[in-house]
Design a protein around this motif. Structure first.
Motif, PDB file in Angstrom:
ATOM      1  N   SER A   1      24.757  23.891 -13.175  1.00 10.94           N
ATOM      2  CA  SER A   1      24.071  23.486 -14.394  1.00 10.94           C
ATOM      3  C   SER A   1      24.853  23.924 -15.626  1.00 10.94           C
ATOM      4  O   SER A   1      25.777  24.743 -15.556  1.00 10.94           O
TER       5      SER A   1
ATOM      6  N   ILE B   1      20.170  23.246 -21.722  1.00 13.54           N
ATOM      7  CA  ILE B   1      19.527  24.382 -21.052  1.00 13.54           C
ATOM      8  C   ILE B   1      18.031  24.424 -21.350  1.00 13.54           C
ATOM      9  O   ILE B   1      17.272  25.082 -20.636  1.00 13.54           O
TER      10      ILE B   1
ATOM     11  N   GLU C   1      15.845  28.012 -15.347  1.00 12.28           N
ATOM     12  CA  GLU C   1      16.898  27.133 -14.843  1.00 12.28           C
ATOM     13  C   GLU C   1      16.349  25.736 -14.612  1.00 12.28           C
ATOM     14  O   GLU C   1      15.173  25.552 -14.279  1.00 12.28           O
TER      15      GLU C   1
END
Length: 536
Positions: A4, A78, A163
């Motif tokens: 990510s 994010i 996350e």
């Protein structure tokens, strides 16, 4: 652990505390470290809900390459939202159409660009809020109601966000539209991370912790070829040039900031070359990564004489955008220097992770023998499988059994080097035979009096089409001299019937030569038998 944008940011903060991130705006030069940038990106993520941004919402940016823009490249994904960088060089109506198609809910705009965005603000009916990025200029009065970026993140906690799913969209980029309307390409967190990792491969961009990168490609152009994300994974230094990417400013930045790797389209490096930079200017510069159009061999040779290796890349927005890069393979190291340099005039070999094949119009997969020519098709973990809500049948016509049909025509030789003949829409079909505009352009730009060249097809009453050359000269030269230069290099029937000397060539919003626009401007006027304003 998910692949990510958050993973890349944490890596940068942990391994890059000594790397210097430099941004240049009208306000001057500013710096960050990776830990400082990570903190501010987390503040951006935490502040987005106050603007009404929910996970999955698109957040537009209308800005130059800057540190604030870089913070958004991390902070928006994010938070679970989708970064949507708008191309500041497109026509206003194109910008409005893309923002509407993407359904941007919030737009972050550089103060110096607010006047330009003010032209189309009434058309951006889906945008709820605007945030102005300070860059040393006063915002346009129409943005008096906008939120100030520094005020937005001031005092906001920089807690680590939850996350995200690595398969979720992180960024939505749009193609340049050189062969049709711009199309949306969604990059997942996973694909961005894998593409960034590929930039660290030894036989790819080979970015290292000790490097200082200068991406002259804009963040709105496939996230500056993904270089800011590769820089994060390596913990490397990064220089963001802002609005001024003139040759003089570029050379100054390379010298002052100790740049080791720079990237940009050939038009940048042709213009820089004409400044005749000194050994001191390029004292730290080791490599130039160049793509977007073919590079003349003579330009590669001139940079080599300055001690700079020029590597040609090939890819497209749909490929995030990297697929190929020129290297000298081990078994070819013993070749003469001229032959090794000539390898950098090809479109290179595939990066690990990308698969490439040559396909005939019948669908037959052709051998990599350097002779069989067909459309280049690719697939890989950072190659898109479809467009985002296209308004045509592109998702049916541009993909075949999981492969992206690039529209480029070429061959692959037994050593794995891709040799592009042309884009399928740029080939000249004369008397039923194909002529490569790319090859003609490269040979023309190898002439010392030619700064830039473009070849387009023009109508011919007998042969159907003939090539016409549009030339920007940097020294006195005439059409006959250029034809004489071409005759030993290409078949005689390839030599353009028409040579038109022009002050400048049209370029796209990402700095590539714009053949679609050139054809609209010159095709009929330069048709064989039509009086021309230049020399023919």
């Amino acid at each position: 652990m998910p692949l990510s944008v958050g993973m890349m940011l944490r890596r940068a903060a942990a391994t890059g505390p000594h790397a210097r991130l430099v941004g240049v705006t009208a306000a001057g030069r500013s710096t960050r470290t990776w830990p400082e940038l990570a903190r501010r990106a987390r503040q951006v993520a935490a502040a987005l809900p106050a603007l009404g941004v929910a996970p999955g919402d698109r957040v537009g940016t209308f800005a130059w390459n800057s540190l604030c823009h870089l913070e958004l490249c991390y902070g928006v994904p994010i938070a679970g939202a989708v970064l949507q960088p708008l191309n500041v060089r497109l026509f206003p109506d194109q910008v409005a159409a893309i923002a509407a198609h993407a359904e941007d809910r919030v737009v972050f705009v550089a103060a110096s660009l607010t006047a330009r965005l003010a032209e189309i603000r009434p058309k951006l009916t889906g945008v709820r809020r605007y945030v102005v990025l300070p860059d040393g200029t006063e915002p346009h009065p129409d943005f008096a109601d906008a939120v100030d970026y520094e005020e937005l993140i001031a005092g906001v906690a920089d807690d680590e966000p939850a996350e995200v799913d690595e398969w979720a969209a992180a960024c939505l980029c749009y193609t340049g539209g050189t062969t049709g309307r711009p199309k949306g390409v969604a990059y997942s967190h996973r694909s961005l991370a894998l593409h960034a990792m590929s930039g660290l491969f030894a036989d790819s961009f080979a970015i290292r912790e000790r490097d200082v990168l200068l991406p002259l490609t804009p963040l709105f152009h496939a996230t500056a070829w993904g270089m800011p994300y590769s820089a994060a994974l390596a913990g490397a230094g990064l220089v963001l040039a802002g609005q001024d990417t003139s040759p003089q400013a570029v050379v100054r930045l390379i010298r002052q900031e100790g740049v080791t790797v720079a990237a940009g389209v050939p038009t940048f490096w042709l213009a820089v070359d004409q400044l005749a930079p000194t050994a001191e200017d390029f004292a730290t510069l080791q490599r130039v990564l160049c793509g977007g159009a073919a590079i003349p061999l003579e330009l590669i040779q001139r940079y080599h004489r300055r001690g700079v290796s020029m590597q040609q890349g090939w890819g497209m927005t749909e490929m995030s955008p990297s697929g190929n890069l020129t290297i000298v393979r081990g078994h070819l190291e013993g070749r003469p220097e001229a032959e090794r340099l000539a390898l950098h005039a090809t479109q290179g070999v595939t990066t690990a992770g990308v698969e490439l094949r040559v396909v005939a119009p019948t669908g037959e997969v052709l051998p990599h023998d350097g002779v069989a020519a067909g459309e280049i098709e690719v697939r890989g973990p950072w190659v898109t499988a479809s467009y985002y809500r296209p308004d045509d049948d592109a998702n049916d016509t541009r993909f075949r059994d999981g492969w992206l049909r690039t529209g480029d025509v070429g061959t692959v030789d037994p050593d794995g080097y891709l040799h592009l003949i042309d884009r399928d829409k740029d080939l000249v079909k004369s008397g039923g035979e194909w002529i490569s505009s790319i090859e003609l352009e490269n040979h023309l730009m190898d002439h010392e009096a030619v700064a830039q060249a473009m070849v387009i097809a023009v109508p011919h009453p007998v042969w159907g089409e003939r090539p016409a050359a549009l030339v920007v000269a940097c020294a006195p030269v005439d059409a006959n001299a250029l034809r004489a230069h071409l005759l030993p290099r290409v078949p005689s029937w390839w030599v353009p019937d028409v040579v038109e000397f022009v002050a400048e060539l049209p370029t796209t919003a990402t700095g590539k030569f714009d053949k679609k626009r050139a054809r609209a401007l010159w095709r009929d006027r330069l048709a064989v038998g039509t009086p021309s304003g230049g020399e023919s």
